[in-house]
Design a protein around this motif. Sequence first.
Motif, PDB file in Angstrom:
ATOM      1  N   MET A   1     -26.025  -3.067   3.331  1.00 29.92           N
ATOM      2  CA  MET A   1     -25.154  -4.082   2.804  1.00 29.92           C
ATOM      3  C   MET A   1     -24.050  -3.428   1.984  1.00 29.92           C
ATOM      4  SD  MET A   1     -26.281  -7.334   0.593  1.00 29.92           S
ATOM      5  CE  MET A   1     -25.116  -8.472  -0.014  1.00 29.92           C
ATOM      6  N   SER A   2     -22.826  -3.907   2.146  1.00 26.30           N
ATOM      7  CA  SER A   2     -21.702  -3.300   1.443  1.00 26.30           C
ATOM      8  C   SER A   2     -21.371  -4.078   0.173  1.00 26.30           C
ATOM      9  CB  SER A   2     -20.484  -3.257   2.361  1.00 26.30           C
ATOM     10  OG  SER A   2     -20.092  -4.569   2.697  1.00 26.30           O
ATOM     11  N   ASP A   3     -20.869  -3.350  -0.798  1.00 29.53           N
ATOM     12  CA  ASP A   3     -20.431  -4.026  -2.012  1.00 29.53           C
ATOM     13  C   ASP A   3     -18.909  -4.005  -2.132  1.00 29.53           C
ATOM     14  OD1 ASP A   3     -20.209  -1.318  -2.587  1.00 29.53           O
ATOM     15  OD2 ASP A   3     -20.923  -1.523  -4.634  1.00 29.53           O
ATOM     16  N   VAL A   4     -18.237  -3.485  -1.105  1.00 25.61           N
ATOM     17  CA  VAL A   4     -16.780  -3.436  -1.076  1.00 25.61           C
ATOM     18  C   VAL A   4     -16.300  -4.148   0.182  1.00 25.61           C
ATOM     19  CG1 VAL A   4     -14.730  -1.955  -0.944  1.00 25.61           C
ATOM     20  CG2 VAL A   4     -16.681  -1.260  -2.338  1.00 25.61           C
ATOM     21  N   THR A   5     -15.303  -4.998  -0.006  1.00 27.90           N
ATOM     22  CA  THR A   5     -14.653  -5.667   1.121  1.00 27.90           C
ATOM     23  C   THR A   5     -13.244  -5.103   1.231  1.00 27.90           C
ATOM     24  OG1 THR A   5     -15.916  -7.681   0.774  1.00 27.90           O
ATOM     25  CG2 THR A   5     -13.891  -7.898   2.039  1.00 27.90           C
ATOM     26  N   VAL A   6     -12.830  -4.823   2.456  1.00 32.55           N
ATOM     27  CA  VAL A   6     -11.466  -4.354   2.699  1.00 32.55           C
ATOM     28  C   VAL A   6     -10.769  -5.385   3.574  1.00 32.55           C
ATOM     29  CG1 VAL A   6     -10.010  -2.544   3.682  1.00 32.55           C
ATOM     30  CG2 VAL A   6     -12.148  -1.926   2.523  1.00 32.55           C
ATOM     31  N   LEU A   7      -9.704  -5.969   3.031  1.00 32.83           N
ATOM     32  CA  LEU A   7      -8.849  -6.855   3.819  1.00 32.83           C
ATOM     33  C   LEU A   7      -7.918  -5.932   4.590  1.00 32.83           C
ATOM     34  CD1 LEU A   7      -8.211  -9.532   1.082  1.00 32.83           C
ATOM     35  CD2 LEU A   7      -9.836  -9.617   2.961  1.00 32.83           C
ATOM     36  N   HIS A   8      -8.076  -5.921   5.891  1.00 34.94           N
ATOM     37  CA  HIS A   8      -7.579  -4.855   6.754  1.00 34.94           C
ATOM     38  C   HIS A   8      -6.665  -5.386   7.846  1.00 34.94           C
ATOM     39  CE1 HIS A   8      -7.827  -1.236   9.229  1.00 34.94           C
ATOM     40  NE2 HIS A   8      -8.350  -1.916  10.212  1.00 34.94           N
ATOM     41  N   HIS A   9      -5.673  -4.574   8.168  1.00 38.50           N
ATOM     42  CA  HIS A   9      -4.794  -4.818   9.319  1.00 38.50           C
ATOM     43  C   HIS A   9      -4.840  -3.544  10.162  1.00 38.50           C
ATOM     44  CE1 HIS A   9      -1.639  -5.981  11.910  1.00 38.50           C
ATOM     45  NE2 HIS A   9      -0.626  -5.511  11.231  1.00 38.50           N
ATOM     46  N   ALA A  10      -5.394  -3.653  11.348  1.00 41.36           N
ATOM     47  CA  ALA A  10      -5.675  -2.478  12.178  1.00 41.36           C
ATOM     48  C   ALA A  10      -4.434  -1.676  12.552  1.00 41.36           C
ATOM     49  CB  ALA A  10      -6.420  -2.900  13.442  1.00 41.36           C
ATOM     50  N   GLN A  11      -3.276  -2.306  12.604  1.00 39.02           N
ATOM     51  CA  GLN A  11      -2.057  -1.585  12.988  1.00 39.02           C
ATOM     52  C   GLN A  11      -1.376  -0.882  11.818  1.00 39.02           C
ATOM     53  OE1 GLN A  11       0.342  -4.463  15.033  1.00 39.02           O
ATOM     54  NE2 GLN A  11      -0.976  -4.465  16.826  1.00 39.02           N
ATOM     55  N   CYS A  12      -1.920  -1.049  10.627  1.00 40.22           N
ATOM     56  CA  CYS A  12      -1.330  -0.465   9.423  1.00 40.22           C
ATOM     57  C   CYS A  12      -1.996   0.884   9.115  1.00 40.22           C
ATOM     58  CB  CYS A  12      -1.504  -1.429   8.254  1.00 40.22           C
ATOM     59  SG  CYS A  12      -1.007  -0.745   6.660  1.00 40.22           S
ATOM     60  N   SER A  13      -1.199   1.937   9.049  1.00 35.56           N
ATOM     61  CA  SER A  13      -1.764   3.263   8.791  1.00 35.56           C
ATOM     62  C   SER A  13      -2.378   3.356   7.399  1.00 35.56           C
ATOM     63  CB  SER A  13      -0.704   4.347   8.982  1.00 35.56           C
ATOM     64  OG  SER A  13       0.340   4.192   8.042  1.00 35.56           O
ATOM     65  N   ARG A  94      -1.282  -4.865   2.347  1.00 39.14           N
ATOM     66  CA  ARG A  94      -2.573  -4.325   2.763  1.00 39.14           C
ATOM     67  C   ARG A  94      -2.602  -2.820   2.548  1.00 39.14           C
ATOM     68  NH1 ARG A  94       1.096  -5.907   7.255  1.00 39.14           N
ATOM     69  NH2 ARG A  94       1.587  -3.965   8.256  1.00 39.14           N
ATOM     70  N   PRO A  95      -3.809  -2.338   2.456  1.00 39.24           N
ATOM     71  CA  PRO A  95      -5.080  -3.033   2.409  1.00 39.24           C
ATOM     72  C   PRO A  95      -5.350  -3.573   1.005  1.00 39.24           C
ATOM     73  CG  PRO A  95      -5.470  -0.698   2.139  1.00 39.24           C
ATOM     74  CD  PRO A  95      -3.985  -0.866   2.344  1.00 39.24           C
ATOM     75  N   VAL A  96      -6.258  -4.512   0.933  1.00 43.93           N
ATOM     76  CA  VAL A  96      -6.737  -5.000  -0.353  1.00 43.93           C
ATOM     77  C   VAL A  96      -8.223  -4.682  -0.397  1.00 43.93           C
ATOM     78  CG1 VAL A  96      -7.055  -6.980  -1.876  1.00 43.93           C
ATOM     79  CG2 VAL A  96      -5.027  -6.853  -0.405  1.00 43.93           C
ATOM     80  N   LEU A  97      -8.642  -4.044  -1.471  1.00 51.88           N
ATOM     81  CA  LEU A  97     -10.041  -3.678  -1.651  1.00 51.88           C
ATOM     82  C   LEU A  97     -10.635  -4.543  -2.748  1.00 51.88           C
ATOM     83  CD1 LEU A  97      -8.226  -0.957  -1.054  1.00 51.88           C
ATOM     84  CD2 LEU A  97     -10.462   0.076  -1.089  1.00 51.88           C
ATOM     85  N   VAL A  98     -11.822  -5.086  -2.485  1.00 52.00           N
ATOM     86  CA  VAL A  98     -12.472  -5.992  -3.427  1.00 52.00           C
ATOM     87  C   VAL A  98     -13.888  -5.488  -3.690  1.00 52.00           C
ATOM     88  CG1 VAL A  98     -13.170  -8.377  -3.875  1.00 52.00           C
ATOM     89  CG2 VAL A  98     -11.163  -7.920  -2.417  1.00 52.00           C
ATOM     90  N   ARG A  99     -14.222  -5.415  -4.977  1.00 46.73           N
ATOM     91  CA  ARG A  99     -15.594  -5.068  -5.389  1.00 46.73           C
ATOM     92  C   ARG A  99     -15.931  -5.964  -6.575  1.00 46.73           C
ATOM     93  NH1 ARG A  99     -16.385   0.746  -6.456  1.00 46.73           N
ATOM     94  NH2 ARG A  99     -17.668   0.883  -4.618  1.00 46.73           N
ATOM     95  N   GLY A 100     -16.891  -6.829  -6.374  1.00 43.84           N
ATOM     96  CA  GLY A 100     -17.284  -7.720  -7.455  1.00 43.84           C
ATOM     97  C   GLY A 100     -16.125  -8.560  -7.940  1.00 43.84           C
ATOM     98  N   GLU A 101     -15.821  -8.424  -9.218  1.00 44.43           N
ATOM     99  CA  GLU A 101     -14.745  -9.206  -9.826  1.00 44.43           C
ATOM    100  C   GLU A 101     -13.438  -8.436  -9.939  1.00 44.43           C
ATOM    101  OE1 GLU A 101     -14.958 -12.505 -10.444  1.00 44.43           O
ATOM    102  OE2 GLU A 101     -16.874 -12.245  -9.410  1.00 44.43           O
ATOM    103  N   ARG A 102     -13.342  -7.313  -9.201  1.00 45.11           N
ATOM    104  CA  ARG A 102     -12.124  -6.488  -9.215  1.00 45.11           C
ATOM    105  C   ARG A 102     -11.544  -6.386  -7.820  1.00 45.11           C
ATOM    106  NH1 ARG A 102     -13.040  -0.827 -10.550  1.00 45.11           N
ATOM    107  NH2 ARG A 102     -10.778  -0.739 -10.564  1.00 45.11           N
ATOM    108  N   ALA A 103     -10.223  -6.356  -7.759  1.00 46.63           N
ATOM    109  CA  ALA A 103      -9.533  -6.130  -6.492  1.00 46.63           C
ATOM    110  C   ALA A 103      -8.252  -5.354  -6.765  1.00 46.63           C
ATOM    111  CB  ALA A 103      -9.217  -7.460  -5.812  1.00 46.63           C
ATOM    112  N   VAL A 104      -7.904  -4.476  -5.830  1.00 43.19           N
ATOM    113  CA  VAL A 104      -6.652  -3.723  -5.918  1.00 43.19           C
ATOM    114  C   VAL A 104      -6.008  -3.658  -4.546  1.00 43.19           C
ATOM    115  CG1 VAL A 104      -7.383  -2.270  -7.856  1.00 43.19           C
ATOM    116  CG2 VAL A 104      -7.675  -1.439  -5.509  1.00 43.19           C
TER     117      VAL A 104
END
Length: 118
Positions: A1-13, A94-104
């Motif tokens: 199970m992951s604790d990090v979510t990545v909002l991702h766009h596959a065409q973005c380097s 993008r990308p946006v990284l989310v962990r718990g109550e933090r995102a960057v």
Amino acid sequence: MSDVTVLHHAQCSTSRHALTVAEDLGVAVEVVQYLKAPLAREELLALLAKLEDSPADLVRKDSFFRDRGLDAADYTTADEVADLLVTHPRLMERPVLVRGERAVIGRPKDRVAGFLQG
């Protein structure tokens, strides 16, 4: 199970770079391809509440933005940004990284490793 979510766009380097860094660091991530499954307004507002960057930073001010006659001054609050991104999800930085109550936002690229390790 992951604790990090990545909002991702596959065409973005830069987005692909974030996934590579996660793999190199051994961090399991959940990948959300936000163009295939756009976030609802409520999800965007929740994301913006966690974002360490300003709401305006979540909007790409690229040619798609300019071609629509949009003005960056009109998209500075969380509500304005959420409304825009519901209509035009491709304008999400993008990308946006989310962990718990933090995102960057993973730009510049050197922000990714620090967030994943923290």
